[in-house]
Design an enzyme around this catalytic site. Sequence first.
Site: not given
Ligand code: SAJ
Length: 398
Positions: A203, A257
């Site tokens: 994870k 996360c």
């Molecule tokens: N972000 C970027 N660029 C990107 C992708 C995301 O800047 O290309 C930023 C987003 O704007 C945000 C942050 O990253 O600020 C996180 O967003 P996210 O959509 O990537 O992820 P979370 O935090 O909403 O959810 C993640 C997920 N993990 C993965 O995709 C590996 C989710 O599946 C997990 O269950 C969750 O963390 C968790 O609870 O751990």
Amino acid sequence: MKKVCVIGLGYIGLPTASLLGTKGYEVLGVDVDTRVVETINRGEVHIVEPGLDILVRSAIQSGNLTAALEPAEADIFILAVSTPFKEGYQPDLSQVEAASRRIAPVLKPGNLVILESTSPVKTTEDVIAPILREAGHKVGEDVFVAHCPERVLPGRILTELVENDRIVGGINEASAEVAAEFYREFVSGEVLVTDAATAEFSKLAENTFRDVNIALANEISILCDREGINPWDVIALANRHPRVQILQPGPGVGGHCIAVDPWFLVARAPEQARLIRTAREVNDGKIGWVVDKVKSCAGRFKRPVIACLGLAFKADIDDLRESPAVKIVNRLIAEDVGQIVVSEPNIKSHDRFTLIGYEEAVVQADIVLLLVDHREFKRLKAIDFKEKILIDTRGVVR
Ligand code: SAJ
């Protein structure tokens, strides 16, 4: 009917409890917050997630979900409490410890205890198991203990709860098998069986993978800016290579996360986890970079009106936890960079910022700082920013 007791009714616990309540389990949801317990027992929700309100209402109305302040006897216990970090980026496991202590007195032989909270490697073995043993339970023999990390994406939680593959790591083989059997009852994805520490690490590896790759995108965007090149064009073109998939730059990484979990790996091996630490620093550093960019543009005005578009940590949600947008707005206000106006279409009000509509904010502004790629902001066109300075941290305006 099997009884399930879910400890922690937040972004993971509440969707899980209400889903199980509609899938033939008798569920007791437990939270320390009276307001949360009362809200849920009225069939209402305290968090915004598509479809959750309907699911909670129907689980409560069916009588299969009840919320309470104290745990009670059940067959299965799911710990879904939060695991933040404290000072010095050290993991704060106080909620996991407290939850384990609270369920220990009501556990009976044959029970299954599952930790779903994202946790540092060895938490199940070194934190939960000793607390249960101290209470007199034979861990792995009469009380089965496993880690099954939640993997759902905010905004898609209800779909992903059912459809995602699940990793089930047991404290021993018997625990892994009992836990896997439980998840197979309501998950349509594959249930992958391993040991608890491997599940914990997997994870953390998932979220760290995201963080490191976003850091690369953020660093590329900073280098592009120096060259006067559009980073989103560079990334879109590079991604046309069959083996390249660069993520998207932004104002930093938020949420509870990805901005937190990599620190759990760093905390256990500070000397070795160098790339992971650097990625965290690059992503956190993007916040200061955006603030500096606004300051250098603001210098051209006497006291500019700066419209900050978006507060959430990512698009189309209301969640402000660890949001880089909030940190940036706070810093612009603290440093008195100009007159700040804020728009966040997904929330009604904020305790520190007065919110106005995004179109009005753009009209008033000398500088528009676009912080979140919400669907509303995608309606804006380059023409709306004529004679204004646009700092688009998400590459929304084309
Ligand atoms: N972000 C970027 N660029 C990107 C992708 C995301 O800047 O290309 C930023 C987003 O704007 C945000 C942050 O990253 O600020 C996180 O967003 P996210 O959509 O990537 O992820 P979370 O935090 O909403 O959810 C993640 C997920 N993990 C993965 O995709 C590996 C989710 O599946 C997990 O269950 C969750 O963390 C968790 O609870 O751990």
